[in-house]
Enzyme design. Structure first.
Site, PDB file in Angstrom:
ATOM      1  N   ARG A 292     -41.117  60.939  12.619  1.00 49.11           N
ATOM      2  CA  ARG A 292     -40.466  60.368  11.450  1.00 49.11           C
ATOM      3  C   ARG A 292     -39.601  61.408  10.743  1.00 49.11           C
ATOM      4  O   ARG A 292     -39.784  62.619  10.932  1.00 49.11           O
ATOM      5  CB  ARG A 292     -41.491  59.717  10.518  1.00 49.11           C
ATOM      6  CG  ARG A 292     -42.667  60.590  10.148  1.00 49.11           C
ATOM      7  CD  ARG A 292     -43.672  59.827   9.302  1.00 49.11           C
ATOM      8  NE  ARG A 292     -44.562  60.753   8.610  1.00 49.11           N
ATOM      9  CZ  ARG A 292     -45.372  60.433   7.625  1.00 49.11           C
ATOM     10  NH1 ARG A 292     -45.442  59.184   7.206  1.00 49.11           N
ATOM     11  NH2 ARG A 292     -46.131  61.334   7.040  1.00 49.11           N
TER      12      ARG A 292
ATOM     13  N   ASP B 228     -45.335  57.028   3.967  1.00 51.31           N
ATOM     14  CA  ASP B 228     -46.738  56.844   4.325  1.00 51.31           C
ATOM     15  C   ASP B 228     -47.145  55.368   4.342  1.00 51.31           C
ATOM     16  O   ASP B 228     -47.972  54.902   3.544  1.00 51.31           O
ATOM     17  CB  ASP B 228     -47.650  57.656   3.390  1.00 51.31           C
ATOM     18  CG  ASP B 228     -47.620  59.138   3.748  1.00 51.31           C
ATOM     19  OD1 ASP B 228     -46.718  59.548   4.513  1.00 51.31           O
ATOM     20  OD2 ASP B 228     -48.483  59.885   3.265  1.00 51.31           O
TER      21      ASP B 228
ATOM     22  N   GLY C 242     -52.986  66.226   7.239  1.00 51.16           N
ATOM     23  CA  GLY C 242     -54.162  66.284   8.095  1.00 51.16           C
ATOM     24  C   GLY C 242     -53.860  65.815   9.502  1.00 51.16           C
ATOM     25  O   GLY C 242     -54.620  66.076  10.435  1.00 51.16           O
TER      26      GLY C 242
ATOM     27  N   ASP D 166     -50.426  61.496  -3.543  1.00 53.96           N
ATOM     28  CA  ASP D 166     -50.046  62.226  -2.331  1.00 53.96           C
ATOM     29  C   ASP D 166     -49.153  61.379  -1.430  1.00 53.96           C
ATOM     30  O   ASP D 166     -48.561  61.898  -0.483  1.00 53.96           O
ATOM     31  CB  ASP D 166     -51.285  62.700  -1.551  1.00 53.96           C
ATOM     32  CG  ASP D 166     -52.291  61.588  -1.332  1.00 53.96           C
ATOM     33  OD1 ASP D 166     -52.847  61.099  -2.335  1.00 53.96           O
ATOM     34  OD2 ASP D 166     -52.504  61.189  -0.181  1.00 53.96           O
TER      35      ASP D 166
HETATM   36  P1  AMP Z   1     -53.353  58.622   3.909  1.00 50.34           P
HETATM   37  O1  AMP Z   1     -54.316  57.701   3.243  1.00 50.34           O
HETATM   38  O2  AMP Z   1     -53.004  58.231   5.327  1.00 50.34           O
HETATM   39  O3  AMP Z   1     -52.138  58.902   3.086  1.00 50.34           O
HETATM   40  O4  AMP Z   1     -54.133  60.008   4.091  1.00 50.34           O
HETATM   41  C1  AMP Z   1     -54.711  60.712   3.044  1.00 50.34           C
HETATM   42  C2  AMP Z   1     -55.058  62.099   3.501  1.00 50.34           C
HETATM   43  O5  AMP Z   1     -55.960  62.053   4.588  1.00 50.34           O
HETATM   44  C3  AMP Z   1     -53.872  62.921   3.972  1.00 50.34           C
HETATM   45  O6  AMP Z   1     -54.102  64.241   3.625  1.00 50.34           O
HETATM   46  C4  AMP Z   1     -53.895  62.723   5.466  1.00 50.34           C
HETATM   47  O7  AMP Z   1     -53.269  63.768   6.149  1.00 50.34           O
HETATM   48  C5  AMP Z   1     -55.391  62.695   5.724  1.00 50.34           C
HETATM   49  N1  AMP Z   1     -55.728  61.901   6.925  1.00 50.34           N
HETATM   50  C6  AMP Z   1     -55.658  60.567   7.074  1.00 50.34           C
HETATM   51  N2  AMP Z   1     -56.055  60.206   8.308  1.00 50.34           N
HETATM   52  C7  AMP Z   1     -56.379  61.346   8.963  1.00 50.34           C
HETATM   53  C8  AMP Z   1     -56.844  61.645  10.277  1.00 50.34           C
HETATM   54  N3  AMP Z   1     -57.064  60.697  11.176  1.00 50.34           N
HETATM   55  N4  AMP Z   1     -57.066  62.946  10.583  1.00 50.34           N
HETATM   56  C9  AMP Z   1     -56.852  63.914   9.696  1.00 50.34           C
HETATM   57  N5  AMP Z   1     -56.422  63.706   8.458  1.00 50.34           N
HETATM   58  C10 AMP Z   1     -56.167  62.440   8.081  1.00 50.34           C
HETATM   59 MG    MG Z   2     -50.560  59.946   3.023  1.00 51.60          MG
END
Ligand code: AMP
Ligand code: MG
Length: 478
Positions: free
Chosen positions: A170, A256, A91, A246
């Site tokens: 990264r 992550d 995202g 994920d």
């Molecule tokens: P994370 O908890 O950072 O691993 O994110 C979980 C999901 O949410 C993943 O698909 C990320 O790409 C998406 N995500 C997290 N933060 C954002 C953001 N600010 N904008 C878009 N997608 C996000």
């Molecule tokens: Mg993630």
């Protein structure tokens, strides 16, 4: 070679279009280079000092593309806190392509097809945390993604308050996650599932190409690497915080980085992530969650591997985990041979640390200098009697060593870091960085890369964490 001359390939784009979405990075306003990591540059075959800050900044900001680059976001699913989410995906990460076996990815460079309600951005605070920690983990010999550089900007990003947008470039040999397989399994797209497994084998397990039972063997390798990675986490007191499927790398790397923490005072049930009220991802739950996540991956791979073979591979998880952790602890304690798995030495080590509210990093480091005088160790414990009992057992085990005390000290000092980047330390660098002072951040990068060395100027970071900063929880927002 200079950055200008690098050429990328994009083998992921040879997969069906359903696997990805091609997308152009959205630049940040007034980007500025915060840090550049010459060690990571070498991985790409770069001579670090030949690249201008201006050019690196443009690459990170997406205003300059590498030769051959075709930016794309990857599609995946995942179990988040135990619940299945059928479509996640990158995202806010955008892949640039592959060079020298490393897949380059920008994090924070704007929206993609998978952004859902998100802004596609990453804030400076969390980008600093990811940048520093991936290098720190690498120096601790823990499998991890790496980071080449970090830029900040004047772009305002809304979180609990307005923050500055930033981007990290990264690197990983693979960005495929357990959730990548789950996406195709749960969408009933078994041909694509097989395509993904074949891709991962060619990309990251080439020794399995054309081998009989290659999918089962690939899964077995993922089980092993995941178990070993988590054993490493436990040995240094690292709490990842968001072990959703994920966020689990299919090649067993720590990826992550979010609300992670190194334990301050040893607390087995410590939860670094303040949204994790039930402690699903608490420190002592990590090994169990690794197994649970691997069981989800097993389910996702079930159309490709027989039930019996997959169960057989998953069953080895416990042994991989235990044998790795015991070996690490053996080395941390400076023992020449492994005591029994259920020896009092190992069994009571962590309860002794926990009851004494000891900070494991200075504890193991002080133990690395131990010659019989216990006073320095006892000052690290609020349960000195219990520690004395443990040290009696330890003394007896040391009698079985054939190496000299001097040799033991030398070995222990190479596997018990003097410095780990605890959250309070990183926060000092973040506070300065918010005021455009990146000096501490860059000093911490050097410290992170050499955790076993003495750094007299940073002696203040080597002791137990100051009480007011111990075992705080961090927000997931990043
Ligand atoms: P994370 O908890 O950072 O691993 O994110 C979980 C999901 O949410 C993943 O698909 C990320 O790409 C998406 N995500 C997290 N933060 C954002 C953001 N600010 N904008 C878009 N997608 C996000
Ligand atoms: Mg993630």
């Amino acid at each position: 070679m200079k950055l200008e001359n690098i050429s990328l390939t994009t083998p992921y784009l040879d997969l069906d279009p359903i696997f990805y979405h091609e997308v152009t990075p959205t630049p940040l306003k007034n980007p500025k280079l915060v840090s550049y990591n010459s060690d990571a540059a070498q991985l790409l075959g770069l001579e670090s000092d030949q690249n201008s800050a201006e050019y690196i900044t443009q690459i990170l900001n997406g205003t300059q593309l590498f030769n051959g680059s075709r930016p794309y976001a990857m599609c995946y699913a995942g179990h988040q806190f135990g619940y299945f989410v059928p479509r996640l995906g990158d995202g806010r990460a955008i892949n640039l392509g592959l060079v020298n076996g490393w897949n380059l990815q920008l994090k924070g460079s704007g929206q993609t097809l998978y952004s859902r309600q998100g802004d596609g951005r990453a804030v400076l605070r969390s980008s600093i945390r990811e940048y520093l920690m991936s290098e720190a983990m690498h120096a601790l010999d823990i499998p991890t993604s790496r980071a080449l550089a970090l830029i900040s900007s004047d772009e305002k990003v809304a979180r609990e308050q307005w923050e500055r947008g930033a981007i990290v470039l990264r690197l990983s040999p693979s960005w495929i996650r357990f959730g990548s397989f789950e996406y195709f399994f749960h969408a009933n797209q078994h041909a694509q599932l097989e395509q993904l497994a074949d891709f991962l084998i060619v990309e990251s397990f080439p020794e399995l190409v054309g081998v009989e039972d290659s999918y089962a063997k690939m899964y077995g390798e993922i089980v092993k690497r995941t178990a070993q990675m988590i054993a490493h986490w436990q040995s240094v007191g690292f709490n990842h915080g968001v072990m959703n499927t994920d966020n689990m790398s299919a090649i067993g790397l720590t990826i992550d980085y979010g609300p992670y923490a190194f334990l301050d005072t040893f607390e087995s049930g410590y939860i670094c992530n303040h949204t994790d009220q039930e402690g699903r991802y608490s420190f002592d739950n990590q090994p169990r969650i690794g197994h649970w996540n691997l069981a989800q991956l097993a389910r996702a791979l079930s159309p490709l591997i027989s039930e019996e073979k997959i169960a057989n591979e998953l069953e080895k998880y416990g042994d991989y985990f235990t044998s790795t952790l015991l070996e690490l602890l053996k080395n941390k304690l400076g023992l020449d041979t492994l005591p029994d798995e259920d020896s009092t030495l190992f069994r009571s080590l962590f309860t002794t640390l926990e009851n004494g509210r000891s900070d494991m990093t200075p504890f193991f480091r002080t133990l690395s200098h131990y010659k019989g005088d216990r006073s320095a160790l006892l000052t690290l414990s609020l349960a000195p009697n219990q520690l004395n009992v443990w040290l009696d057992v330890y003394d007896k085990c040391l009698c079985n060593n054939t190496s000299s005390t001097q040799e033991r000290h030398e070995k222990m000092l190479k596997c018990n870091p003097k410095y780990v980047l605890k959250n309070y330390i990183i926060q000092e660098a973040i506070d300065l960085a918010q005021k455009d002072d990146f000096s501490l951040l860059n000093d911490l990068l050097k410290l992170a890369k050499n955790p076993y060395d003495e750094h007299p100027e940073f002696e203040r970071y080597a002791g137990p964490t100051p009480l007011q900063y111990t075992n705080l929880k961090l927000s997931c927002s990043s």
